[in-house]
Design an enzyme around this catalytic site. Structure first.
Site, PDB file in Angstrom:
ATOM      1  N   HIS A   1      23.375 -11.309 -63.905  1.00  0.00           N
ATOM      2  CA  HIS A   1      23.175 -12.749 -64.106  1.00  0.00           C
ATOM      3  C   HIS A   1      22.088 -13.330 -63.211  1.00  0.00           C
ATOM      4  O   HIS A   1      21.187 -14.027 -63.672  1.00  0.00           O
ATOM      5  CB  HIS A   1      24.497 -13.480 -63.858  1.00  0.00           C
ATOM      6  CG  HIS A   1      24.443 -14.955 -64.091  1.00  0.00           C
ATOM      7  ND1 HIS A   1      23.947 -15.845 -63.147  1.00  0.00           N
ATOM      8  CD2 HIS A   1      24.797 -15.713 -65.153  1.00  0.00           C
ATOM      9  CE1 HIS A   1      24.012 -17.073 -63.622  1.00  0.00           C
ATOM     10  NE2 HIS A   1      24.521 -17.027 -64.848  1.00  0.00           N
TER      11      HIS A   1
ATOM     12  N   HIS B   1      33.814 -14.159 -70.985  1.00  0.00           N
ATOM     13  CA  HIS B   1      32.545 -14.546 -70.368  1.00  0.00           C
ATOM     14  C   HIS B   1      32.139 -13.546 -69.282  1.00  0.00           C
ATOM     15  O   HIS B   1      32.958 -13.150 -68.461  1.00  0.00           O
ATOM     16  CB  HIS B   1      32.703 -15.940 -69.751  1.00  0.00           C
ATOM     17  CG  HIS B   1      31.452 -16.507 -69.179  1.00  0.00           C
ATOM     18  ND1 HIS B   1      31.392 -17.060 -67.921  1.00  0.00           N
ATOM     19  CD2 HIS B   1      30.201 -16.620 -69.697  1.00  0.00           C
ATOM     20  CE1 HIS B   1      30.163 -17.500 -67.691  1.00  0.00           C
ATOM     21  NE2 HIS B   1      29.414 -17.242 -68.748  1.00  0.00           N
TER      22      HIS B   1
HETATM   23  O1  G3P Z   1      26.142 -17.744 -72.713  1.00  0.00           O
HETATM   24  C1  G3P Z   1      26.867 -18.770 -72.177  1.00  0.00           C
HETATM   25  C2  G3P Z   1      26.868 -18.811 -70.675  1.00  0.00           C
HETATM   26  O2  G3P Z   1      26.992 -17.531 -70.147  1.00  0.00           O
HETATM   27  C3  G3P Z   1      25.660 -19.469 -70.113  1.00  0.00           C
HETATM   28  O3  G3P Z   1      25.666 -19.637 -68.736  1.00  0.00           O
HETATM   29  O4  G3P Z   1      24.985 -19.089 -66.454  1.00  0.00           O
HETATM   30  O5  G3P Z   1      27.118 -18.174 -67.336  1.00  0.00           O
HETATM   31  O6  G3P Z   1      24.954 -17.290 -68.144  1.00  0.00           O
HETATM   32  P1  G3P Z   1      25.677 -18.481 -67.629  1.00  0.00           P
HETATM   33 MG    MG Z   2      25.658 -15.925 -69.724  1.00  0.00          MG
END
Ligand code: G3P
Ligand code: MG
Length: 250
Positions: A52, A10
């Site tokens: 992000h 992630h």
């Molecule tokens: O793509 C899944 C996840 O990354 C969504 O939440 O806020 O971490 O981008 P975020």
């Molecule tokens: Mg994400």
């Protein structure tokens, strides 16, 4: 329905490096990850950058916002110092730098289209066009495992991606699954549903799978929960804890 790796790092390298940086990709690779999720937002001059938050302050040092800053400036800003002194000066990457690295290292990408306010259509279209150009050979080969999956919480961004590059697969991100999820997914031509595992249950997972969609969860950080979700039929998930949940976790 999910021809992709099951376990995905992630925001680049999870919690082992500053999120959405090339250092994150290197950290993921060091742990054997050849699958990554990250976020792309447009700069003021309309260039996709890996970041992000729309506003500076948490990961990118300084004041202001991504949408009000040119790409050349963003690419010299510090997106690593917040994480640790060793990462100070780690820049906000260009999306194309992430593509370069992932193509060189054969890392599969789940590209989350993360539009700043009001930039949904522009961001979706830009990401789709650039991805289509850079993955033209893989798209021609026709094996979905060889090219990226675009995803977004933004219906408008995914619709723009669909219109710009219909051949690129799309995943619809939904924090909680609304009653009309299937209608929206069908309109978008989405092939996968990405959802917050905290709001998922076995029955809902089974219904999404029975409807023919790939099912992906974010962000799963304990092995126990990972096992439970996979037992429900979830196809894959992303994790921050790449040190606890490895790429061959099952
Ligand atoms: O793509 C899944 C996840 O990354 C969504 O939440 O806020 O971490 O981008 P975020
Ligand atoms: Mg994400």
């Amino acid at each position: 329905m999910w021809p992709y790796p099951k376990i995905v790092a992630h925001r680049g390298g999870g919690t082992l490096a500053p999120e959405n940086t090339l250092a994150g990709l290197r950290a993921g690779l060091a742990y054997g990850f050849r699958a990554v999720e990250f976020d792309v937002m447009l700069s003021r001059d309309g260039i996709g950058m890996v970041v992000h938050d729309p506003a500076f302050g948490r990961t990118v040092a300084g004041r202001g916002s991504v949408a009000q800053t040119d790409a050349s400036v963003l690419s010299s800003m510090d997106a690593g110092g917040w994480f640790g002194a060793a990462f100070r000066g780690e820049p906000v990457p260009f999306y194309t730098q992430f593509i370069d690295y992932c193509q060189q290292q054969r890392i599969w990408m789940n590209v989350e289209i993360k539009p700043a306010d009001g930039a949904d259509t522009a961001t979706g279209a830009w990401v789709a066009q650039v991805t289509r150009e850079r993955y033209a050979a893989e798209l021609a080969a026709g094996d979905p495992a060889g090219y990226p999956l675009l995803s977004s919480f933004s219906y408008a961004a995914l619709a723009a991606a669909r219109d710009a590059a219909p051949e690129l697969p799309r995943g619809y991100l939904l924090d909680t699954i609304p009653d009309d999820w299937q209608r929206q997914a069908r309109e978008l031509g989405a092939v996968t549903i990405h959802t917050n595992h905290k709001h998922l249950n076995a029955d809902l997972a089974a219904r999404i799978k029975a409807a023919g969609y790939g099912l992906f969860c974010y962000t799963v950080n304990t092995p126990e929960r990972g096992h439970e979700l996979l037992a429900w039929g979830v196809d894959g998930f992303c994790t921050d804890r790449i040190d606890l949940i490895g790429p061959t976790f099952a």
